[in-house]
Design a protein around this motif. Structure first.
Motif, mmCIF file in Angstrom:
data_model
loop_
_atom_site.group_PDB
_atom_site.id
_atom_site.type_symbol
_atom_site.label_atom_id
_atom_site.label_comp_id
_atom_site.label_asym_id
_atom_site.label_seq_id
_atom_site.Cartn_x
_atom_site.Cartn_y
_atom_site.Cartn_z
ATOM 1 N N GLY A 126 0.870 -1.037 0.004
ATOM 2 C CA GLY A 126 -0.101 0.071 -0.091
ATOM 3 C C GLY A 126 0.808 1.270 0.075
ATOM 4 N N GLU A 127 0.290 2.329 0.644
ATOM 5 C CA GLU A 127 1.132 3.595 0.813
ATOM 6 C C GLU A 127 2.511 3.411 1.513
ATOM 7 N N THR A 128 3.332 3.975 0.854
ATOM 8 C CA THR A 128 4.833 4.026 1.486
ATOM 9 C C THR A 128 5.062 5.313 1.811
ATOM 10 N N ARG A 129 5.854 5.643 2.881
ATOM 11 C CA ARG A 129 6.285 6.765 3.354
ATOM 12 C C ARG A 129 7.796 6.701 3.550
ATOM 13 N N THR A 130 8.295 7.486 3.013
ATOM 14 C CA THR A 130 9.838 7.550 2.851
ATOM 15 C C THR A 130 10.366 8.846 3.409
ATOM 16 N N ARG A 131 11.335 8.655 4.360
ATOM 17 C CA ARG A 131 12.018 9.871 5.057
ATOM 18 C C ARG A 131 13.481 9.758 4.827
ATOM 19 N N VAL A 132 13.808 10.875 4.326
ATOM 20 C CA VAL A 132 15.560 10.965 4.035
ATOM 21 C C VAL A 132 16.029 11.952 4.739
ATOM 22 N N ASP A 133 16.952 11.943 5.863
ATOM 23 C CA ASP A 133 17.603 12.597 6.780
ATOM 24 C C ASP A 133 18.937 12.271 7.081
ATOM 25 N N GLY A 134 19.690 12.738 7.954
ATOM 26 C CA GLY A 134 20.986 12.679 8.221
ATOM 27 C C GLY A 134 21.409 11.291 8.835
ATOM 28 N N THR A 135 20.310 10.636 9.101
ATOM 29 C CA THR A 135 20.445 9.212 9.693
ATOM 30 C C THR A 135 20.233 8.070 8.797
ATOM 31 N N GLY A 136 19.790 8.356 7.637
ATOM 32 C CA GLY A 136 19.448 7.423 6.568
ATOM 33 C C GLY A 136 18.189 7.707 5.841
ATOM 34 N N ILE A 137 17.906 6.626 5.213
ATOM 35 C CA ILE A 137 16.343 6.499 4.608
ATOM 36 C C ILE A 137 15.578 5.570 5.474
ATOM 37 N N GLN A 138 14.506 6.117 5.901
ATOM 38 C CA GLN A 138 13.590 5.365 6.540
ATOM 39 C C GLN A 138 12.330 5.259 5.554
ATOM 40 N N VAL A 139 11.978 3.795 5.511
ATOM 41 C CA VAL A 139 10.819 3.463 4.552
ATOM 42 C C VAL A 139 9.817 2.728 5.305
ATOM 43 N N ALA A 140 8.571 3.237 5.249
ATOM 44 C CA ALA A 140 7.518 2.588 6.015
ATOM 45 C C ALA A 140 6.242 2.144 5.465
ATOM 46 N N THR A 141 5.745 0.976 5.448
ATOM 47 C CA THR A 141 4.540 0.624 4.651
ATOM 48 C C THR A 141 3.432 0.341 5.839
ATOM 49 N N ALA A 142 2.528 -0.204 5.258
ATOM 50 C CA ALA A 142 1.683 -0.626 6.475
ATOM 51 C C ALA A 142 1.910 -1.921 7.263
ATOM 52 N N ARG A 143 2.890 -2.684 6.575
ATOM 53 C CA ARG A 143 3.458 -3.820 6.888
ATOM 54 C C ARG A 143 4.507 -3.829 7.616
ATOM 55 N N SER A 144 5.546 -2.789 7.378
ATOM 56 C CA SER A 144 7.064 -3.070 7.846
ATOM 57 C C SER A 144 7.461 -1.656 7.896
ATOM 58 N N SER A 145 8.575 -1.415 8.442
ATOM 59 C CA SER A 145 9.447 -0.215 8.562
ATOM 60 C C SER A 145 10.857 -0.627 8.834
#
Length: 185
Positions: free
Chosen positions: A108-127
């Motif tokens: 489903g929907e994916t949220r990706t955050r890119v910052d100084g610590t790295g890339i965080q990818v979160a979906t309804a099933r995982s992060s």
């Protein structure tokens, strides 16, 4: 997309801008990423050239044997195998991407955050948090950024579609963040 100020207190990178994207990965995105991955390393480039070459050779040899009146199973098998390899060479990334269609739909929907610590990818099933060294290379296509483990087989990859950007300039900020920490292919 929204921009947020994050960072450590007092250090030279104390005010680092995070970029957030929201999107759904499609089979077209994944097919682009697979194509990029297949050109990322010398080993995969050789495989990409070798498969159609073997397909052409098998097709020609099998077809020539049949034309010469040798109607055995070997001739038919070579012809069929060659045609299959040629088809896979042409449609391989799309077929591989379609094989993952069910998983993409479940994510489903994916949220990706890119910052100084790295890339965080979160979906309804995982992060998942990918530290910058986990996938140290990236490539850009017209529609996506593809982060890769540039090791021999480039098995690990992350697809970030540009359409997840909501504000003008977000794609440029994301590109700048990637350029600052990853090797561009």
């Amino acid at each position: 997309m929204r921009m947020q100020e994050t960072g450590r207190q007092g250090g030279p990178e104390a005010r680092e801008t995070a970029v957030e994207l929201v999107y759904e990965v499609t089979t077209a995105d994944l097919a682009q990423a697979i194509h990029v991955r297949n050109t990322a390393t010398p080993e995969l480039r050789r495989q990409r050239r070798l498969v159609p070459l073997i397909g052409i050779v098998l097709t020609v040899v099998g077809g020539a044997a049949l034309a010469a009146g040798q109607s055995g199973h070997k001739s038919l098998a070579m012809l069929a195998g060659g045609l299959v390899l040629c088809g896979l060479a042409l449609c391989g990334p799309r077929l591989q991407a379609r094989a993952f269609a069910g998983l993409l739909a479940k994510a489903g929907e994916t949220r990706t955050r890119v910052d100084g610590t790295g890339i965080q990818v979160a979906t309804a099933r995982s992060s998942t948090l990918l530290q910058w060294g986990a996938q140290p290379a990236y490539a850009e296509t017209a529609d996506t950024f593809v982060l890769l483990d540039a090791a021999k087989g480039a098995a690990a990859m992350t697809v970030i579609p540009k359409r997840g950007a909501r504000e003008p300039g977000d794609v440029d900020r994301l590109r700048a963040a990637l350029d600052g920490r990853l090797r561009r292919l």
